[in-house]
Design a protein around this motif. Structure first.
Motif, PDB file in Angstrom:
ATOM      1  N   ILE A 121      18.056  50.056 -11.490  1.00 27.59           N
ATOM      2  CA  ILE A 121      17.426  49.085 -12.038  1.00 27.59           C
ATOM      3  C   ILE A 121      18.683  48.812 -13.603  1.00 27.59           C
ATOM      4  O   ILE A 121      18.911  47.954 -14.352  1.00 27.59           O
ATOM      5  N   PRO A 122      19.636  49.974 -13.403  1.00 28.32           N
ATOM      6  CA  PRO A 122      21.059  49.651 -14.052  1.00 28.32           C
ATOM      7  C   PRO A 122      21.391  48.945 -13.967  1.00 28.32           C
ATOM      8  O   PRO A 122      22.115  47.830 -14.900  1.00 28.32           O
ATOM      9  N   ASN A 123      21.045  47.888 -13.022  1.00 27.77           N
ATOM     10  CA  ASN A 123      22.781  46.059 -12.376  1.00 27.77           C
ATOM     11  C   ASN A 123      21.362  45.707 -12.098  1.00 27.77           C
ATOM     12  O   ASN A 123      21.905  44.622 -11.589  1.00 27.77           O
ATOM     13  N   GLY A 124      20.150  45.489 -13.426  1.00 29.89           N
ATOM     14  CA  GLY A 124      19.205  44.550 -12.758  1.00 29.89           C
ATOM     15  C   GLY A 124      19.718  43.011 -13.817  1.00 29.89           C
ATOM     16  O   GLY A 124      21.383  42.840 -14.259  1.00 29.89           O
ATOM     17  N   SER A 125      18.786  42.257 -14.766  1.00 28.67           N
ATOM     18  CA  SER A 125      18.800  41.269 -14.848  1.00 28.67           C
ATOM     19  C   SER A 125      19.699  41.261 -16.222  1.00 28.67           C
ATOM     20  O   SER A 125      18.663  41.845 -16.426  1.00 28.67           O
ATOM     21  N   GLN A 126      20.362  40.621 -16.828  1.00 27.74           N
ATOM     22  CA  GLN A 126      20.901  40.031 -18.230  1.00 27.74           C
ATOM     23  C   GLN A 126      19.586  39.661 -19.397  1.00 27.74           C
ATOM     24  O   GLN A 126      19.126  39.490 -20.590  1.00 27.74           O
ATOM     25  N   ILE A 127      18.364  38.878 -17.810  1.00 30.74           N
ATOM     26  CA  ILE A 127      17.663  37.686 -18.891  1.00 30.74           C
ATOM     27  C   ILE A 127      16.432  39.208 -20.242  1.00 30.74           C
ATOM     28  O   ILE A 127      16.323  37.982 -21.073  1.00 30.74           O
ATOM     29  N   PRO A 128      16.340  40.298 -20.009  1.00 32.50           N
ATOM     30  CA  PRO A 128      15.196  41.051 -21.204  1.00 32.50           C
ATOM     31  C   PRO A 128      16.205  41.421 -22.106  1.00 32.50           C
ATOM     32  O   PRO A 128      15.807  41.915 -23.329  1.00 32.50           O
ATOM     33  N   ASN A 129      17.784  40.881 -22.013  1.00 33.59           N
ATOM     34  CA  ASN A 129      17.973  41.697 -22.951  1.00 33.59           C
ATOM     35  C   ASN A 129      18.533  40.690 -24.564  1.00 33.59           C
ATOM     36  O   ASN A 129      18.293  39.215 -24.122  1.00 33.59           O
ATOM     37  N   PRO A 130      17.592  40.981 -25.551  1.00 28.06           N
ATOM     38  CA  PRO A 130      17.551  40.248 -26.805  1.00 28.06           C
ATOM     39  C   PRO A 130      18.753  39.480 -27.477  1.00 28.06           C
ATOM     40  O   PRO A 130      18.267  38.101 -27.997  1.00 28.06           O
ATOM     41  N   CYS A 136      20.256  36.855 -24.803  1.00 29.85           N
ATOM     42  CA  CYS A 136      19.762  36.250 -23.798  1.00 29.85           C
ATOM     43  C   CYS A 136      18.847  35.400 -24.705  1.00 29.85           C
ATOM     44  O   CYS A 136      18.073  35.464 -24.449  1.00 29.85           O
ATOM     45  N   SER A 137      19.745  33.975 -24.296  1.00 27.09           N
ATOM     46  CA  SER A 137      18.776  32.758 -25.061  1.00 27.09           C
ATOM     47  C   SER A 137      18.919  31.932 -23.987  1.00 27.09           C
ATOM     48  O   SER A 137      18.353  30.756 -24.296  1.00 27.09           O
ATOM     49  N   ALA A 138      19.654  32.049 -22.876  1.00 29.41           N
ATOM     50  CA  ALA A 138      18.928  31.090 -21.457  1.00 29.41           C
ATOM     51  C   ALA A 138      17.964  30.629 -21.099  1.00 29.41           C
ATOM     52  O   ALA A 138      16.644  31.290 -21.003  1.00 29.41           O
ATOM     53  N   PHE A 139      18.209  29.198 -20.398  1.00 17.94           N
ATOM     54  CA  PHE A 139      17.328  29.110 -20.100  1.00 17.94           C
ATOM     55  C   PHE A 139      15.870  28.708 -20.979  1.00 17.94           C
ATOM     56  O   PHE A 139      15.762  28.367 -21.959  1.00 17.94           O
ATOM     57  N   THR A 166      12.293  20.257 -21.605  1.00 20.18           N
ATOM     58  CA  THR A 166      13.141  21.918 -21.258  1.00 20.18           C
ATOM     59  C   THR A 166      14.413  22.249 -21.964  1.00 20.18           C
ATOM     60  O   THR A 166      15.024  23.044 -22.331  1.00 20.18           O
ATOM     61  N   SER A 167      15.297  20.312 -22.466  1.00 20.68           N
ATOM     62  CA  SER A 167      16.466  20.750 -22.174  1.00 20.68           C
ATOM     63  C   SER A 167      17.039  21.024 -24.037  1.00 20.68           C
ATOM     64  O   SER A 167      17.403  21.856 -24.284  1.00 20.68           O
ATOM     65  N   SER A 191      26.548  37.535 -26.532  1.00 19.49           N
ATOM     66  CA  SER A 191      25.059  36.573 -26.585  1.00 19.49           C
ATOM     67  C   SER A 191      25.355  35.386 -25.172  1.00 19.49           C
ATOM     68  O   SER A 191      26.155  35.042 -24.302  1.00 19.49           O
ATOM     69  N   ILE A 192      24.014  35.438 -24.585  1.00 21.48           N
ATOM     70  CA  ILE A 192      24.261  34.699 -23.771  1.00 21.48           C
ATOM     71  C   ILE A 192      23.081  33.729 -23.481  1.00 21.48           C
ATOM     72  O   ILE A 192      21.672  33.572 -22.920  1.00 21.48           O
ATOM     73  N   PRO A 193      23.381  32.250 -24.133  1.00 18.73           N
ATOM     74  CA  PRO A 193      22.813  31.707 -24.266  1.00 18.73           C
ATOM     75  C   PRO A 193      23.169  29.940 -22.638  1.00 18.73           C
ATOM     76  O   PRO A 193      23.873  30.591 -22.007  1.00 18.73           O
ATOM     77  N   SER A 194      22.366  29.378 -22.404  1.00 23.56           N
ATOM     78  CA  SER A 194      22.746  28.368 -21.435  1.00 23.56           C
ATOM     79  C   SER A 194      23.126  27.095 -22.003  1.00 23.56           C
ATOM     80  O   SER A 194      23.545  27.580 -23.421  1.00 23.56           O
ATOM     81  N   THR A 195      23.437  26.101 -21.795  1.00 21.99           N
ATOM     82  CA  THR A 195      23.639  24.792 -21.890  1.00 21.99           C
ATOM     83  C   THR A 195      23.029  23.399 -21.868  1.00 21.99           C
ATOM     84  O   THR A 195      22.537  23.822 -21.422  1.00 21.99           O
ATOM     85  N   ALA A 196      23.491  22.760 -22.220  1.00 17.77           N
ATOM     86  CA  ALA A 196      22.903  21.500 -21.506  1.00 17.77           C
ATOM     87  C   ALA A 196      23.342  20.549 -22.046  1.00 17.77           C
ATOM     88  O   ALA A 196      24.057  19.962 -22.491  1.00 17.77           O
ATOM     89  N   MET A 197      23.232  18.800 -21.313  1.00 16.07           N
ATOM     90  CA  MET A 197      23.829  17.798 -21.217  1.00 16.07           C
ATOM     91  C   MET A 197      23.220  16.887 -21.773  1.00 16.07           C
ATOM     92  O   MET A 197      22.022  17.172 -22.063  1.00 16.07           O
ATOM     93  N   VAL A 198      23.888  16.392 -23.828  1.00 14.13           N
ATOM     94  CA  VAL A 198      22.653  15.942 -24.058  1.00 14.13           C
ATOM     95  C   VAL A 198      23.234  14.228 -24.569  1.00 14.13           C
ATOM     96  O   VAL A 198      24.128  14.432 -25.456  1.00 14.13           O
ATOM     97  N   ASN A 199      22.730  13.241 -23.887  1.00 14.44           N
ATOM     98  CA  ASN A 199      22.950  11.990 -23.781  1.00 14.44           C
ATOM     99  C   ASN A 199      24.775  11.977 -23.717  1.00 14.44           C
ATOM    100  O   ASN A 199      25.683  11.524 -24.526  1.00 14.44           O
ATOM    101  N   GLY A 200      25.305  12.550 -22.666  1.00  9.79           N
ATOM    102  CA  GLY A 200      26.186  13.332 -21.949  1.00  9.79           C
ATOM    103  C   GLY A 200      27.586  13.678 -23.190  1.00  9.79           C
ATOM    104  O   GLY A 200      28.740  13.925 -23.116  1.00  9.79           O
ATOM    105  N   ILE A 201      26.662  14.739 -23.677  1.00 15.79           N
ATOM    106  CA  ILE A 201      27.615  15.959 -24.465  1.00 15.79           C
ATOM    107  C   ILE A 201      27.148  16.999 -24.080  1.00 15.79           C
ATOM    108  O   ILE A 201      26.062  17.107 -23.920  1.00 15.79           O
TER     109      ILE A 201
END
Ligand SMILES: *Cc1c(COP(=O)(O)O)cnc(C)c1O
Length: 510
Positions: free
Chosen positions: A95-104, A106-109, A265-266, A465-475
């Motif tokens: 459990i202590p080595n689980g995912s960061q996804i439930p971290n408040p 985390c705004s990834a994906f 999605t993106s 802070s754990i955001p993810s990324t996206a390509m938007v019109n080449g940016i």
């Protein structure tokens, strides 16, 4: 049959000497020692470990990777260690080595930690209703909660649903229904005979690639997905769709479906559903709306008008395991008439089920399947998922969900406002829903994509802070998506501070 089983269990238990009553070396353990199921006893320490995890004051799993992977990486055990020790090991190594996804932070994906009631309802289902069939309260909630979703999310009121494991399968079922319908209209039962000739699916570049995979699985082929031009926000251009359809109407291909996004999605962009739906009706083509992420956005009165035209849909999907806070493994597909799903996906009778249900003489929960969901999709054994959706809605109601969705959308708006006002930040795509694509800008770097890539990795590694990324019109953009029930306003400022601080440091150190 039960007679033989009992005899065997008795034989087994007789062969064992238990020196530690909690050690479950054998099925006989459960037979002899019913108290060993003792969930109430074991849930307490497990709950404490999980609560501790959710405080996120432990380090990231990569920090002590060697320790836990060594501890867990054992050879196949010959002897078991018993429930207490397994639980202890879970609390210590797992459990202590689980995912960061439930971290408040985390705004990834588009994914988030389960809400507490969602996790508890999943547990209840796993114990009290291992399957979704039978005349049980769980089977009842399966249907009731699907109806609630129709009402909650303003879908066409005659729609009926089916749960599946995620948006991937939900899209597969919807496109499978579309395929069945399209070829039935030229007299072919695809489920029985296969595809008589090529078909095509109309979607934008921004459509989720599970659409392409569905096309592949359904024998249409990935190349059957025809890309329709979109505007700079990634929304389908109705004119381009019309042009393509009129071109294709002179060819031999069979149009299978037009796929619109209710929440890309993106970026969160929403296609012009009414215009697309009207074109679909004009050409008699199945109109599928992929709202896996975005459909709950309809609860926000400011955004609801963007969903105008949803009423024209032939199929809709939504992922309760995204914005509604269910544990991962719950999506839903809705169609107007489940008979089409039945014709496309019916399992057919198998010997061992034959005669085991008698829908006419119901005196026991096992006398009927209840609603035969396994004939509407691709899963036979499946957990009850309606109980989870029911619990989520029951806990905070439509109003609570509306407030959560509005808060998340407002967080994306706030982030955009702050970024507009800051010299070193640029909003690359203004938010439609709860996603805001932005980046750090400076004159001192020529390759801003590369700079933002570095900023993003650094920010994530700092762990706040754990955001993810996206390509938007080449940016290259930094892309927070706020959907976690535990995400709060503070995460907006924290993310901006992190990006500015890391960006400034990278500029200063170049
Ligand atoms: C997330 C998503 C999917 C896939 O859903 P899973 O539950 O991850 O399988 C499909 N379509 C859209 C628009 C999505 O956002």
């Amino acid at each position: 049959m039960s007679c033989i089983d009992t005899n065997r269990v008795k034989l087994n238990t007789a062969r064992f000497q238990f020196d530690n009553l909690s050690v479950s070396q054998d099925i006989g353990m459960y037979e002899e020692l019913a108290e060993c199921s003792n969930l109430a006893l074991f849930l307490k320490p497990l709950g404490e470990d999980l609560d501790q995890y959710l405080r996120f004051d432990h380090s990231d799993a990569t920090q002590n990777l060697g320790n836990w992977s060594d501890a867990l990486n054992q050879t196949l055990p010959d002897q078991g260690i018993g429930i207490e020790k397994v639980l202890e090991e879970m609390g210590r190594e797992l459990i202590p080595n689980g995912s960061q996804i439930p971290n408040p932070g985390c705004s990834a994906f588009i994914t988030t930690g389960a809400t507490t009631i969602g996790a508890l309802a999943t547990l209840a289902g796993s114990i009290a209703s291992p399957q979704r069939f039978g005349i049980t309260a769980f089977n009842f909630l399966e249907e009731l909660s699907l109806q609630w979703l129709v009402e909650l999310l303003d879908m066409p009121i005659d729609m009926k649903g089916i749960y599946s494991s995620g948006g991937s399968v939900a899209n597969l079922l919807a496109i499978g229904a579309a395929r069945q319908s399209a070829f039935e209209s030229i007299g072919v039962d695809t489920a029985a005979e296969g595809i008589p000739k090529p078909g095509c699916i109309y979607a934008t570049e921004a459509s989720h690639h599970t659409i392409h995979r569905a096309a592949a699985v359904l024998g249409l082929g990935r190349n059957s997905v025809v890309t329709i031009a979109a505007d700079e926000m990634g929304r389908m251009c109705p004119m381009a769709l019309r042009d393509q359809l009129s071109l294709d109407s002179k060819t031999e291909t069979t149009p299978i479906a037009i796929v619109a996004n209710a929440g890309v999605t993106s970026t969160g962009a929403i296609d012009p559903l009414r215009e697309i739906g009207e074109i679909a009706k004009e050409y008699s083509i199945w109109f599928h709306v992929d709202g896996a992420y975005g459909l709950p956005g309809i609860l926000d009165p400011e955004i609801a008008p963007l969903f105008d035209g949803l009423v024209l849909a032939d199929s809709v999907i939504v992922d309760p395991h995204k914005w509604l806070g269910a544990p991962v493994g719950i999506s839903a597909t809705f169609v107007r008439d489940r008979n089409i799903l039945n014709r496309a996906f019916k399992q057919g009778a198998s010997d061992y089920l034959e005669g085991s249900f008698d829908d006419h003489n119901i005196e026991h929960s096992m006398d009927s399947q209840g609603i035969p969901y396994s004939d509407f999709g691709v899963e036979l054994s499946a957990p009850p998922r309606g109980v989870v959706v029911w619990a989520l809605i029951r806990e905070i109601g439509k109003e609570g969900l509306r407030r959560r969705v509005c808060r998340h959308n407002a967080m994306a708006q706030l982030l955009a406002e702050r970024a507009y006002a800051h010299d070193s930040l640029e909003v690359v795509q203004a938010p439609t829903l709860s996603i805001c694509c932005f980046r750090y800008i400076t004159d001192e770097f020529s390759d801003l994509n590369e700079l933002n890539r570095k900023i993003h990795r650094k920010v994530v590694q700092r762990g706040k802070s754990i955001p993810s990324t996206a390509m938007v019109n080449g940016i290259f953009t930094i892309r927070p998506c706020f959907i976690g029930a535990r995400a709060s306003w503070q995460q907006v400022d924290e993310l901006l501070e992190e990006v500015i601080e890391v960006g400034d440091q990278l500029v200063a150190s170049q």
